[in-house]
Design an enzyme around this catalytic site. Sequence first.
Site, PDB file in Angstrom:
ATOM      1  N   ASP A  45       0.877  -1.174   0.000  1.00 45.75           N
ATOM      2  CA  ASP A  45       0.000   0.000   0.000  1.00 45.75           C
ATOM      3  C   ASP A  45       0.915   1.223   0.000  1.00 45.75           C
ATOM      4  OD1 ASP A  45      -2.164   1.706   0.259  1.00 45.75           O
ATOM      5  OD2 ASP A  45      -2.210   1.540   2.446  1.00 45.75           O
ATOM      6  N   GLU A  68      -1.358  -1.217  -4.703  1.00 42.13           N
ATOM      7  CA  GLU A  68      -2.603  -0.471  -4.873  1.00 42.13           C
ATOM      8  C   GLU A  68      -2.415   0.687  -5.842  1.00 42.13           C
ATOM      9  OE1 GLU A  68      -5.654   0.291  -1.658  1.00 42.13           O
ATOM     10  OE2 GLU A  68      -4.874   2.312  -1.951  1.00 42.13           O
ATOM     11  N   ASP A  94      -2.288   0.589   7.431  1.00 44.18           N
ATOM     12  CA  ASP A  94      -1.537   0.456   6.172  1.00 44.18           C
ATOM     13  C   ASP A  94      -1.098  -0.996   5.961  1.00 44.18           C
ATOM     14  OD1 ASP A  94      -0.823   3.600   5.618  1.00 44.18           O
ATOM     15  OD2 ASP A  94      -0.819   3.069   7.740  1.00 44.18           O
TER      16      ASP A  94
END
Lengths: 156, 156
Positions: free
Chosen positions: A7, A67, A140
Site C-alpha cells: 500500500d 494499490e 496500512d
Amino acid sequence: MIVIGIDPGLARVGYGVIAVRNRTPEPVCYGCIESGKDQPAATRLLHIYSELTAIIAKYPPAHIAVEKLFFSKNITSAMGVSEARGVILLLAEQQKIPVTEYTPNQVKQAITGSGRADKRQMQEMIKRLLRLEEIPKPDDAADALSIALCHIHILR
Amino acid sequence: MIVIGIDPGLARVGYGVIAVRNRTPEPVCYGCIESGKDQPAATRLLHIYSELTAIIAKYPPAHIAVEKLFFSKNITSAMGVSEARGVILLLAEQQKIPVTEYTPNQVKQAITGSGRADKRQMQEMIKRLLRLEEIPKPDDAADALSIALCHIHILR
C-alpha cells in the site's frame, strides 16, 4: 509461493507478506515503512526503496501486488503516493518480479464480494481469511495484506 | 560545473545538460527519453531509470533540477508524471547528487522575469541564453534546459 502486497505512500508504505501453502494463504509478516515529514522527498524515496529491497531479499516473492488510485480529492497527496509507487514499480521491474496493480474497489470486491465494503468489514475479513487473532495493525499493513489476498484470489 | 535539468513524464522525459564555464552556461547536450504507451508502467520506469543513469555517468552533474507540479487538471496524467519523478529523485539520492525541484512558474520567473511567460517567449530566451542557432527541439528538451538554467540562475 509468496505474494507481497504493498500500500504505497510517501509518509507510510504498508507491506504484507503472504505464503500460499496447499492453496491456503498464511501470513508471514506485515508492517509499515515510515519516513519523516521533515526529510526531502528524495531521501524518503530512497528509504522506502532500501527497506523494500531488504523485505524482498528476505521473502523472495513470486508476485508483487500494489494499490493503484485512479482519482483523488487531494492532488498533492496523490502526487506523493505516485512518487512512492514509481519507486516500488521500478524495484519490482529491476528484480524481474511480476507486479500487478489493483484499485481499492477491486481489492474490496475480491475480499468481501462488494466494491463498497467499509474499512471495518475489510479488516474483519482479513483477520478471518488469515486466521489471525487480532485485526492487523497499523491500517496500512492491513491494507497491504488485503492487496496481497486480492492478488491470490485473482490468481486462482 | 555541470547541471542537468529534467522535465519528468511517463511517456517522455526531457533532459538538458548544461556546463557552467567562467560563469557562462554552455549547452552540452539535450534530448528526450521516450517510452512506448503499450508497455507496462514498471517497464517504462526502468527504461527512464536506465537511460538517466547512463546520462549521469557520461556527464556527472554537480546538481540536478527537476520540474515539480503543484496542481493538475488531469489527475491520471499527474500520477504518471509523479511516478517518473519518484524514480528520478530516487536515482539522484542513490548517486548522492543534490536535487532541487522547481515549479513551472519559478522556472518562467527565473528565465524571463515573469511567471506568466508563454512557451514561445521561454523558448526564445533559452535560445538566446545558450546562444543556440535554433530553438531546441522537442519541447520536453527545451523545458529541461530551462529548468537547468533556472537552477543555475538561483545558484548565483
